[in-house]
Enzyme design. Structure first.
Site, short mmCIF file in Angstrom:
data_model
loop_
_atom_site.label_atom_id
_atom_site.label_comp_id
_atom_site.label_asym_id
_atom_site.label_seq_id
_atom_site.Cartn_x
_atom_site.Cartn_y
_atom_site.Cartn_z
N SER A 1 19.78 45.28 -13.45
CA SER A 1 18.73 44.28 -13.64
C SER A 1 18.89 43.63 -15.02
O SER A 1 19.97 43.16 -15.34
CB SER A 1 17.40 45.01 -13.44
OG SER A 1 16.40 44.17 -13.01
N ASP B 1 15.87 43.87 -1.76
CA ASP B 1 15.34 43.72 -3.12
C ASP B 1 14.28 42.61 -3.14
O ASP B 1 14.60 41.45 -2.87
CB ASP B 1 16.50 43.38 -4.07
CG ASP B 1 16.09 43.44 -5.54
OD1 ASP B 1 14.91 43.17 -5.85
OD2 ASP B 1 16.96 43.75 -6.38
N HIS C 1 15.33 47.12 -5.09
CA HIS C 1 15.71 46.93 -6.49
C HIS C 1 16.25 48.23 -7.12
O HIS C 1 17.15 48.18 -7.94
CB HIS C 1 14.50 46.40 -7.26
CG HIS C 1 14.86 45.78 -8.58
ND1 HIS C 1 15.72 44.71 -8.68
CD2 HIS C 1 14.49 46.08 -9.85
CE1 HIS C 1 15.86 44.39 -9.95
NE2 HIS C 1 15.12 45.21 -10.68
N1 TYC Z 1 14.52 46.44 -13.61
C1 TYC Z 1 13.87 45.13 -13.66
C2 TYC Z 1 14.55 44.28 -14.70
O1 TYC Z 1 15.15 44.76 -15.61
C3 TYC Z 1 12.45 45.26 -13.96
C4 TYC Z 1 11.72 46.16 -13.02
C5 TYC Z 1 11.61 47.52 -13.24
C6 TYC Z 1 11.09 45.64 -11.93
C7 TYC Z 1 10.89 48.34 -12.39
C8 TYC Z 1 10.37 46.43 -11.06
O2 TYC Z 1 9.56 48.58 -10.46
C9 TYC Z 1 10.28 47.80 -11.30
N2 TYC Z 1 14.45 42.97 -14.65
#
Ligand code: TYC
Length: 254
Positions: A102, A207, A235
């Site tokens: 991410s 996702d 995700h």
């Molecule tokens: N990992 C995502 C990012 O870095 C953010 C994220 C983390 C979204 C946890 C949802 O449950 C989650 N953009």
């Protein structure tokens, strides 16, 4: 064993954890408000320790790299990439592979574009080189952490406490909006052509935060890339399907 360390990086005490004693160094970069253990426990414990040395980093203001309190300049991902680069230099690492989730995937691609000689292989998932209006709307829906399920929220609250987490999660949404408003959503699209690392892009078809157009765009614009789809993946596919993820990545790194 997983060993905890701190090193001065760009004037801050940056926390990271290491495990394994293999020849190949893997730098693991977490997602927004992520940290070594919340994001990478399954990789730190699951990867082959005789082939790899894993280095998982808490970016500044995240995890145990506090203080400082997190700040959110416009190019916060570029800044995180620079911190990662300085950590590698401090540790004397000259050749690494980068695994980034991410935001950490974005940081990893920025780093690979900036220092092609350092990054020989790159694995990214849940990542994107630009934001669309739809992306920003999806983040806006999860701005308020009280609307999250306990299962999603608790790991973060355990690391940060409720107040720090809500404050900085909301600032993260603002920071994404700033890329959208001030740079027409262009996070680092122009850097992709400079990536020479052999790259694996993984996408979870389910996702909810990252549309398929993003991995498709990365695949089309990173020269030496392959795209792997996980039909059931969301995700957090590296946590939920850690066995499949770990063997896929180890096979790619061979
Ligand atoms: N990992 C995502 C990012 O870095 C953010 C994220 C983390 C979204 C946890 C949802 O449950 C989650 N953009």
């Amino acid at each position: 064993a997983i060993v905890s360390h701190k090193e001065k990086v760009n004037g801050m005490d940056i926390h990271f954890e290491t495990t394994g004693d293999g020849q190949e160094i893997l730098l693991l970069l977490p997602g927004a408000l992520g940290s070594t253990r919340t994001d990478f426990e399954k990789q730190l414990t699951g990867f082959n320790k005789s082939d790899y040395t894993l280095v998982a980093m808490d970016p500044q203001g995240y995890g145990r790299s506090i203080p400082p309190e997190r700040t959110w300049p416009l190019e916060y991902l570029q800044r995180d990439a620079d911190d990662a680069l300085q950590l590698c230099k401090t540790l004397g690492l000259r050749k690494i592979s980068v695994l980034g989730w991410s935001d950490g995937g974005n940081t990893g691609m920025i780093l690979a574009a900036k220092e092609p000689a350092l990054v020989s292989k790159l694995v990214v998932w849940g990542a994107n080189a630009y934001f669309t209006e739809q992306d920003i709307n999806a983040f806006e829906k999860i701005r308020d952490i009280s609307s999250w399920s306990d299962r999603m929220r608790e790991p973060f609250v355990k690391v940060y406490g409720e107040e720090y987490f809500q404050k900085h999660w909301s600032k993260w949404v603002d920071a994404c909006q700033a890329y959208y408003n001030d740079r027409e959503g262009n996070i680092f699209m122009d850097d992709l052509k400079n990536i020479t690392a052999k790259t694996l892009i993984i996408h979870g078809v389910k996702d909810a935060l990252v549309e398929q157009e993003h991995p498709d765009y990365l695949h089309a614009n990173i020269k030496c890339s392959e795209l792997f789809l996980m039909p059931e993946g969301k995700h957090n596919l590296h946590i939920r399907y850690s066995k499949e993820f770990n063997s896929l990545v180890e096979e790619f790194l061979k």
